[in-house]
Design a protein around this motif. Structure first.
Motif, PDB file in Angstrom:
ATOM      1  N   GLU A  71     -23.677  15.598  44.295  1.00 43.08           N
ATOM      2  CA  GLU A  71     -23.543  16.529  45.410  1.00 43.08           C
ATOM      3  C   GLU A  71     -22.722  17.736  44.955  1.00 43.08           C
ATOM      4  N   PRO A  72     -23.191  18.954  45.197  1.00 40.96           N
ATOM      5  CA  PRO A  72     -22.477  20.125  44.687  1.00 40.96           C
ATOM      6  C   PRO A  72     -21.253  20.461  45.527  1.00 40.96           C
ATOM      7  N   THR A  73     -20.132  20.701  44.864  1.00 37.58           N
ATOM      8  CA  THR A  73     -18.965  21.274  45.532  1.00 37.58           C
ATOM      9  C   THR A  73     -19.011  22.782  45.355  1.00 37.58           C
ATOM     10  N   LEU A  74     -18.180  23.464  46.104  1.00 35.03           N
ATOM     11  CA  LEU A  74     -18.096  24.910  45.951  1.00 35.03           C
ATOM     12  C   LEU A  74     -17.696  25.269  44.529  1.00 35.03           C
ATOM     13  N   ASP A  75     -16.749  24.549  43.971  1.00 36.15           N
ATOM     14  CA  ASP A  75     -16.315  24.829  42.595  1.00 36.15           C
ATOM     15  C   ASP A  75     -17.437  24.595  41.585  1.00 36.15           C
ATOM     16  N   ASP A  76     -18.258  23.565  41.811  1.00 30.39           N
ATOM     17  CA  ASP A  76     -19.398  23.326  40.924  1.00 30.39           C
ATOM     18  C   ASP A  76     -20.296  24.548  40.854  1.00 30.39           C
ATOM     19  N   LEU A  77     -20.596  25.115  42.019  1.00 31.63           N
ATOM     20  CA  LEU A  77     -21.501  26.254  42.073  1.00 31.63           C
ATOM     21  C   LEU A  77     -20.853  27.507  41.502  1.00 31.63           C
ATOM     22  N   LEU A  78     -19.580  27.727  41.829  1.00 31.23           N
ATOM     23  CA  LEU A  78     -18.899  28.934  41.356  1.00 31.23           C
ATOM     24  C   LEU A  78     -18.759  28.928  39.838  1.00 31.23           C
ATOM     25  N   GLU A  79     -18.427  27.774  39.284  1.00 25.75           N
ATOM     26  CA  GLU A  79     -18.230  27.700  37.836  1.00 25.75           C
ATOM     27  C   GLU A  79     -19.528  28.015  37.092  1.00 25.75           C
ATOM     28  N   ARG A  80     -20.644  27.459  37.547  1.00 20.03           N
ATOM     29  CA  ARG A  80     -21.914  27.693  36.876  1.00 20.03           C
ATOM     30  C   ARG A  80     -22.449  29.096  37.157  1.00 20.03           C
ATOM     31  N   ALA A  81     -22.189  29.603  38.348  1.00 16.65           N
ATOM     32  CA  ALA A  81     -22.651  30.947  38.697  1.00 16.65           C
ATOM     33  C   ALA A  81     -21.965  32.027  37.877  1.00 16.65           C
ATOM     34  N   ALA A  82     -20.813  31.721  37.307  1.00 16.75           N
ATOM     35  CA  ALA A  82     -20.071  32.711  36.519  1.00 16.75           C
ATOM     36  C   ALA A  82     -20.667  32.920  35.132  1.00 16.75           C
ATOM     37  N   ARG A  83     -21.605  32.076  34.732  1.00 21.13           N
ATOM     38  CA  ARG A  83     -22.188  32.214  33.393  1.00 21.13           C
ATOM     39  C   ARG A  83     -23.141  33.411  33.340  1.00 21.13           C
ATOM     40  N   PRO A  84     -23.245  34.033  32.164  1.00 19.33           N
ATOM     41  CA  PRO A  84     -24.225  35.119  32.010  1.00 19.33           C
ATOM     42  C   PRO A  84     -25.641  34.621  32.293  1.00 19.33           C
ATOM     43  N   ARG A  85     -26.443  35.505  32.878  1.00 16.75           N
ATOM     44  CA  ARG A  85     -27.857  35.267  33.143  1.00 16.75           C
ATOM     45  C   ARG A  85     -28.116  34.316  34.301  1.00 16.75           C
ATOM     46  N   VAL A  86     -27.068  33.935  35.023  1.00 17.05           N
ATOM     47  CA  VAL A  86     -27.238  33.238  36.302  1.00 17.05           C
ATOM     48  C   VAL A  86     -27.144  34.297  37.389  1.00 17.05           C
ATOM     49  N   ILE A  87     -28.252  34.523  38.099  1.00 16.49           N
ATOM     50  CA  ILE A  87     -28.311  35.683  38.992  1.00 16.49           C
ATOM     51  C   ILE A  87     -28.548  35.330  40.457  1.00 16.49           C
ATOM     52  N   GLY A  88     -28.560  34.028  40.794  1.00 18.67           N
ATOM     53  CA  GLY A  88     -28.780  33.647  42.181  1.00 18.67           C
ATOM     54  C   GLY A  88     -28.212  32.272  42.478  1.00 18.67           C
ATOM     55  N   ILE A  89     -28.049  31.995  43.779  1.00 14.36           N
ATOM     56  CA  ILE A  89     -27.564  30.707  44.275  1.00 14.36           C
ATOM     57  C   ILE A  89     -28.713  30.012  45.000  1.00 14.36           C
ATOM     58  N   GLY A  90     -29.083  28.837  44.519  1.00 15.22           N
ATOM     59  CA  GLY A  90     -30.160  28.096  45.150  1.00 15.22           C
ATOM     60  C   GLY A  90     -31.064  27.467  44.099  1.00 15.22           C
ATOM     61  N   GLU A  91     -32.083  26.707  44.485  1.00 14.76           N
ATOM     62  CA  GLU A  91     -32.558  26.930  45.815  1.00 14.76           C
ATOM     63  C   GLU A  91     -31.806  26.056  46.795  1.00 14.76           C
ATOM     64  N   THR A  92     -31.617  26.616  47.983  1.00 14.33           N
ATOM     65  CA  THR A  92     -30.843  25.955  49.010  1.00 14.33           C
ATOM     66  C   THR A  92     -31.561  26.153  50.340  1.00 14.33           C
ATOM     67  N   GLY A  93     -31.037  25.526  51.377  1.00 11.50           N
ATOM     68  CA  GLY A  93     -31.650  25.674  52.695  1.00 11.50           C
ATOM     69  C   GLY A  93     -31.714  24.340  53.404  1.00 11.50           C
ATOM     70  N   LEU A  94     -32.748  24.181  54.220  1.00  6.55           N
ATOM     71  CA  LEU A  94     -32.922  22.964  55.008  1.00  6.55           C
ATOM     72  C   LEU A  94     -34.370  22.516  54.967  1.00  6.55           C
ATOM     73  N   ASP A  95     -34.577  21.200  54.977  1.00  6.18           N
ATOM     74  CA  ASP A  95     -35.925  20.644  54.965  1.00  6.18           C
ATOM     75  C   ASP A  95     -35.935  19.384  55.813  1.00  6.18           C
ATOM     76  N   TYR A  96     -36.549  19.485  56.986  1.00  9.25           N
ATOM     77  CA  TYR A  96     -36.653  18.342  57.884  1.00  9.25           C
ATOM     78  C   TYR A  96     -38.062  17.740  57.854  1.00  9.25           C
ATOM     79  N   TYR A  97     -38.863  18.104  56.873  1.00 11.52           N
ATOM     80  CA  TYR A  97     -40.269  17.693  56.861  1.00 11.52           C
ATOM     81  C   TYR A  97     -40.421  16.190  56.653  1.00 11.52           C
ATOM     82  N   ARG A  98     -39.539  15.605  55.835  1.00 11.65           N
ATOM     83  CA  ARG A  98     -39.659  14.178  55.518  1.00 11.65           C
ATOM     84  C   ARG A  98     -38.510  13.385  56.147  1.00 11.65           C
ATOM     85  N   LEU A  99     -38.373  13.466  57.434  1.00  9.35           N
ATOM     86  CA  LEU A  99     -37.291  12.746  58.101  1.00  9.35           C
ATOM     87  C   LEU A  99     -37.501  11.235  58.073  1.00  9.35           C
TER      88      LEU A  99
END
Length: 275
Positions: A71-99
């Motif tokens: 499960e991603p923490t905020l720090d997990d995402l921030l640390e990896r997002a700081a690397r060169p050539r990482v230009i977006g966050i995701g994919e993220t969102g919501l999916d209730y299709y397979r409840l």
């Protein structure tokens, strides 16, 4: 000429054919592609693609439908997002299709994961790559709550930059498209747009302004007609551009130029940092 704004070259069926795929991209004049991360376990593979190839970039994120992995923490995402050539966050969102036997209330974990990604996007000022399926009302509501869009404090920078990004592989209604556009987001269309059953979606594509449109493959899935049922790859994204050109009465070159320019506008700050 063409830019594939969303693909999964790290998935085995594409990674095993990478030299062939890169050659096919060049032959199809697909000059760039954004490789999308769906799990933290996958991130290093996605990142390596961007690191090794100057026309590929990466995101960091955990897909809303992923369970049983880290499960991603905020720090997990921030640390990896700081690397060169990482230009977006995701994919993220919501999916209730397979409840299944679950209720929407049971998906609180998914909504909290989505909020974590939105916060990471604001703190890094990187665009969000949003997936929504059978969950558009909650997807938009949480984006409004967390995104700081139009907020004076967000504009001042105290809570990070306001959220921006793209609703990828769009299959929702005209009303959802209008709401996403009102929030300042781009809308990306995939090969689904070419399917015989996608008449309603083609009406949405006609409505979405060209200067807010992106194109994608979401490969290895959703190969466009006339390749439907085969393994998709970024080399097939021109077929999506051709469909949009037909819908809007434009030349394919106009769509290619506009959607590539839109990619630059959305991801440009991070692209410039890597140049």
């Amino acid at each position: 000429m063409f830019t594939d704004s969303h693909c999964h070259l790290s998935f085995p069926e594409l990674r095993e054919q990478l030299p062939h795929i890169l050659q096919a991209m060049a032959e199809a004049q697909v000059e760039r592609a954004l490789c999308i991360c769906t799990t933290l376990e996958e991130f290093e593979d996605v990142y390596q693609l961007a690191h090794d190839h100057p026309h590929l970039w990466a995101t960091v994120g955990v897909h809303p439908d992923t369970e049983g992995l880290q499960e991603p923490t905020l720090d997990d995402l921030l640390e990896r997002a700081a690397r060169p050539r990482v230009i977006g966050i995701g994919e993220t969102g919501l999916d209730y299709y397979r409840l299944g036997d679950r209720t929407v209330a049971d998906m609180a974990w998914q909504r909290e994961r989505y909020r974590t990604h939105i916060r990471a996007g604001r703190l890094t000022d990187l665009p969000l790559v949003i997936h929504t399926r059978s969950a558009s009302e909650d997807t938009l509501a949480i984006l409004r709550e967390e995104g700081g869009i139009g907020s004076a404090t967000a504009r001042a920078g105290s809570d990070g930059a306001p959220s921006r990004g793209v609703f990828h592989c769009f299959t929702e209604s005209m009303a959802v498209a209008r709401a996403a556009l009102d929030l300042g987001f781009y809308i990306s269309f995939s090969g689904i747009l070419t399917f015989k059953t996608a008449a309603d979606l083609r009406e949405v594509a006609a409505f979405v302004p060209l200067d807010r449109t992106l194109i994608e493959t979401d490969s290895p899935y959703l190969a466009p007609v006339p390749h439907r049922g085969k393994t998709n790859s970024p080399a097939l994204v021109p077929w999506v551009a051709r469909q949009i050109a037909a819908i809007k009465g434009l030349e394919v070159q106009d769509v290619a130029t506009a959607t590539s320019r839109n990619f630059d506008l959305l991801f440009g700050r991070a692209l410039a940092a890597d140049s």
